[in-house]
Design an enzyme around this catalytic site. Sequence first.
Site: not given
Ligand code: DSN
Length: 423
Positions: A56, A58, A202, A228, A231, A237
């Site tokens: 942990y 925080e 984003d 994120t 991708k 993740r």
């Molecule tokens: N679910 C993601 C996507 O596939 O683009 C976005 O949150």
Amino acid sequence: MHQPAVPHLHDQDPEIAGLVEDEARRQYEKLRLIASENYVSPAVLEASGTVLTNKYSEGYAGRRYYEGQQFVDPIETVAIERAKELFGTEHANVQPYSGSPANLAVYMAFLDPGDPVMGLSLPMGGHLTHGWSVSATGKWFRSVRYDVRADTGCVDMDQVRDLALKERPKLIWCGGTAIPRIIDFPAFAEIARETGAVLAADIAHIAGLVAGGAHPSPVGHADVITTTTHKTLRGPRGAMILSTAEHAKAVDKAVFPGLQGGPHDHTTAAIAVALKEASQPDFPAYAHQIVANARALAAALVERGYDLISGGTDNHLTLMDLTNKGIGGKPAAQALDRAGIELNYNAVPFDTRKPFDPSGLRVGTGAITTRGLTERHMPQIAAWMDEVVQAATKQDESVVERVAGEVREMLASYPIPGWTPTP
Ligand code: DSN
């Protein structure tokens, strides 16, 4: 048996071990065209599965609410420094659990409940968290939506400016989940400046392309950038928020204690590893290959009579409108999945069908590029997709089965990182 071996999982919980093994084989045997997915490296996988999950932490490095941060502090600091270096930003927060919490933190940092926010509408390629009605961001803030143009399939920048001048949003989002073209960050920045809005970019889908120089960067244009890490950036993740030094304090306070508790330290370590990988000399070639593959696949689909939103792509994804093929996105996606081609059904701009069975398919090339597929494979992929879509309109399962076999055969020459099939 999973390779590399997971003997403890096998002994302790054979049921879960078996399902993990099945999922690994599925990822190996499928042509994975989901635009938001990828295959992480063995090093990223290893970092995700360490004892850091026991801790942990925080707070932030040097200012934690728990003792025992001698090693977590440097791990988080390394991740932050690598993110700043890779994207050229003054500040990075690597604690958001994923993209939606990262975006919520931006609201927390800059808005009060009820304030106006403007984003690309979901069916036009935006994201739920950019103010869509069913999301907390659409319920707790006053949402204003901009669209793409029907004739070009691209964001209507005149509409963005007119709406921003009229509605005076405090926050403008650019970016989304199904945008096949370059995002014009300077144009958004100009509108945000003119209207006094905070500009948030984003870049979840394109972060790897930005890092690899295959898409323009929002740095220097957007006040705050969310992404994120899993991708095209090819990490675990997780998510990050990047900003100028001016907004550092507001962003950090919004993430913790505003929105989250303890960061997931195993994910932070894996993000650090992924950022190191993305800063290696071979990463730009990967990023450019993703785009070259997407363009080649788009061209091959157009040749077969498919209608693509905006006519093609500048990045990793293509949005297909199946209206002229006489089949909905959902039955087509399900048939393609049975044929070993995994993608997702997706709304298209001005869709007349329902979100749960829309008119489109979204196709991305991040994962197949990681496996080593190049432009020369794309005509074959388009041919398979076309055969299966046509077969699905006639409920012809024999074609689906044959294509699944051919896909498996081709992919056997392109290993996936992190798992090796045992005969
Ligand atoms: N679910 C993601 C996507 O596939 O683009 C976005 O949150």
